[in-house]
Design an enzyme around this catalytic site. Sequence first.
Site, PDB file in Angstrom:
ATOM      1  N   GLY A 322       0.836  -1.200   0.000  1.00 41.25           N
ATOM      2  CA  GLY A 322       0.000   0.000   0.000  1.00 41.25           C
ATOM      3  C   GLY A 322       0.870   1.248   0.000  1.00 41.25           C
ATOM      4  N   TRP A 325       2.341   1.685  -3.405  1.00 41.09           N
ATOM      5  CA  TRP A 325       1.331   2.168  -4.360  1.00 41.09           C
ATOM      6  C   TRP A 325       1.348   3.697  -4.414  1.00 41.09           C
ATOM      7  CZ3 TRP A 325      -2.878   5.443  -3.811  1.00 41.09           C
ATOM      8  CH2 TRP A 325      -3.787   5.464  -4.860  1.00 41.09           C
ATOM      9  N   HIS A 326       1.631   4.312  -3.248  1.00 40.15           N
ATOM     10  CA  HIS A 326       1.584   5.777  -3.201  1.00 40.15           C
ATOM     11  C   HIS A 326       2.747   6.436  -3.926  1.00 40.15           C
ATOM     12  CE1 HIS A 326      -1.417   5.070  -0.052  1.00 40.15           C
ATOM     13  NE2 HIS A 326      -1.859   6.264  -0.360  1.00 40.15           N
ATOM     14  N   GLY A 327       3.856   5.746  -4.041  1.00 33.98           N
ATOM     15  CA  GLY A 327       4.978   6.382  -4.715  1.00 33.98           C
ATOM     16  C   GLY A 327       6.162   5.452  -4.832  1.00 33.98           C
ATOM     17  N   PHE A 471       0.111  10.012  -7.678  1.00 33.49           N
ATOM     18  CA  PHE A 471       0.110   8.602  -7.305  1.00 33.49           C
ATOM     19  C   PHE A 471      -0.645   7.815  -8.368  1.00 33.49           C
ATOM     20  CE2 PHE A 471      -0.107  10.605  -2.911  1.00 33.49           C
ATOM     21  CZ  PHE A 471       1.245  10.838  -2.923  1.00 33.49           C
TER      22      PHE A 471
END
Lengths: 471, 340
Positions: A322, A325-327, A471
């Site tokens: 997770g 996923w953001h960066g 993102f």
Amino acid sequence: MLFNTTGFIAFLAVVLMLYYWLPTSWKVKKGILLLASYLFYALWNPPLILLLWISTVVDWTAGKKMVKETDQRRRKLWLLLSICVNLGFLVFFKYGNFLMENFQSVLGLVGMDYTPPEWDILLPMGISFYTFQTMSYTIDLYKRRVKPAKTFLDFALYVTFFPQLVAGPIVRSDELIPQFYEPKRATHHQFFMGLMILTVGLFEKTVFADSIMSPAVDSVFGNRVLLSPLDAWTGTLAFSCQIFFDFAGYSLCAIGIALMLGMRLPDNFNYPYGSIGFSELWQRWHISLSSWLRDYLYIPLGGNRKGVNRTYVNLMLTMLLGGLWHGAAWTFVIWGALHGTYLVIERLLRQKIKFKAEGVLPKLALALLTYMLVNVTWVFFRAEGFQDAWNVLGSMLGIHGTKDVLTTNRIVAVLVTCLLLFLGHFAMRRHSLRSVIENSPRWLVISAWAVMLFGLMIVQTSGEQFIYFQF
Amino acid sequence: MNSNLNLGSFAAAMGIAIVLLICYEYYWHTVKHWPRSYDLESLDHWSEWRDKMDDAGSDDVVIMGSSRAHFDINIHLWDSITGTRPYMLAYPGSSPFHPLADVIEKSDFNGLLVVGVAPGLFYTLGDTWGAGRGKAFVEHRYKRTYAQKLNHAIYKRIDPLLGYTDPTINMEALVDRMPFPNRDSVKNPPAWPPMVRMDKYRNVRMTPFFEQDSVLQQRQKDIWFGPDEPERKNKLADSIDVIMDYYSDIFQKHLDKGGKLAILRPPVSGKYLETEGKLFPREKYWDRLVQSVDAFSFHYADHPATKNMDPPEWSHLDRHDSDVYTRTLIQLLQDQNLLK
């Protein structure tokens, strides 16, 4: 195209006029929405719309084949094709440079000198969102959890629906596609409720995130000096508010615009900073992503069905991915790891200590503790690298640093807004925005709406990009 | 009590918002004298004129530089005298380093290039403070999305109708204007007074109110000379050989295309005159620049009509002097056969 621009207001007005006033069939109106969605995306970067088209065609084809096919092996191959194409684009565009840098570092560790070619890869706007959305469609079809879209038009509109295309909410197919089957027309109340929600979202973004929080955040995280504790805390608290107002503001805009078109999108934020504990936080923060990770990652990994230790491993893995996923940076992985650790510790504590907070003050104290611990994670999320993160964290803990960078005006504006945000979230734990609007006196609603409209008219930002677009 | 939202609710809210907006506009424009102006620092507006400049021919004029070239030359007066309105591509607070390279190396322009020299900015190269600002608006021109172009096309019709849309009094700036006292080592960002008005051609004129209000002029002077300013400017001006070589090369490229060139040193007074005299001595900077380039040069101190000009805030001319300066410049250019 950004919601917080005059261009988008004009775009939305034209779309609404065509949608409601053009005397034509529902199919044509859906076609108009689809074209509008492509235009919405193409006004940013026309060539990258090809990725959307490829993703749409591949997933539509894979979905159809999986429905017709009875051979389980062949069904699995179609699913793999869909996942490979979607994740392939995501990995190439989002993680290509990151992977190459790490490959270079690993080679360096074993004494091999390798300089990768310089890639100037542009991250397609919203790719993480629409990739997860379309993948949920094919995975659900494979597991026979949902029915396929009836027409290509319905599916293409599901992938591309402009209100939520670039930053969510990540909508499941059974939540949105069936809404395209019958003509939709918002009631007067729905239309103006949608407009009100859009106003709230834009107000959160432009006034709070961009005008009040952003300058303080940039001063603190852009300043490569060791700061005083007051400045470091103010900058971090400001970022916690900025990212909430920015992202929740975008989600509200999406929900409001969809409602004006007579469609419903799920809530994405539910007053997360009023949460007591991290399990609750993840039920309130970016709900569509956390439920996606739960359903397509945590549960397939075994969830909590394979023993205590495996549950903790699954939790950590889910949160690490997770974070990624953001960066494409290790700081995001650390952010995910911290959240995973918090969740594991919370589970352990709940097993060991039978405690239930009763009364407002104990609950408020626990919510405040949760909020403060969340702020520690935000440092890694916002910092440009580990050195910057350590600098800010060390300053927050008073270990080093005495440099003052923020003006008193900024500190007062940030801290007052943060306090009100935290108390507001705590007070709204059992309420929703819509219920508050619907149950408040008419004069109060109109006055608040007028103040927000006035705020939007005078705020004049230059159309700052939403943080989650990257993102 | 239930609030069933409908057109009436929205109309009432919008009505109240508009009343508030009218009061707000009245306050900033009529009471506080903010001019109704295009955004002076709009990257989109600059890019629009840079786009138009691609069509400029050998008889056209392009003005580049910092705020002094921008504010001191009246391009409408220039148009009325010569029949040609220059393309105004000067930009406040920036060195022409990047924009010059863009115009000279990425366009076919071979007309008259007028370059203003404000020493504290002009002699900055690369990514340093003043040059970095110039880099930002050149990059913006090439990276603009269609959505940004659409926004600009709409917003430029609203912007000049309202005084309060000035970015120096936007929400962010208003937070900075709250009256809480700072800690010793922290200072508020400058609260810019309403000094100039810009029109759609990017022509800038000092506002009548500012010309007469010595309090606002003093506030602007205080902004120009904050505590760190002289030291910073001195640091920006090192490596003079590199600077001169760069400008000599880039100007030569324009001349090689058949272009004409004029270099200006606009008037200053007061503390600017004193400080720039110390930090950027004429013989070391201006004279060397002029010697290294085969171009017409005009230092304000060399001409009787301009040598005693006294800008109200030491750095930019009022409307009267701006017109005198423009006429003088045109006359000199015509004398040199650089202008028809």
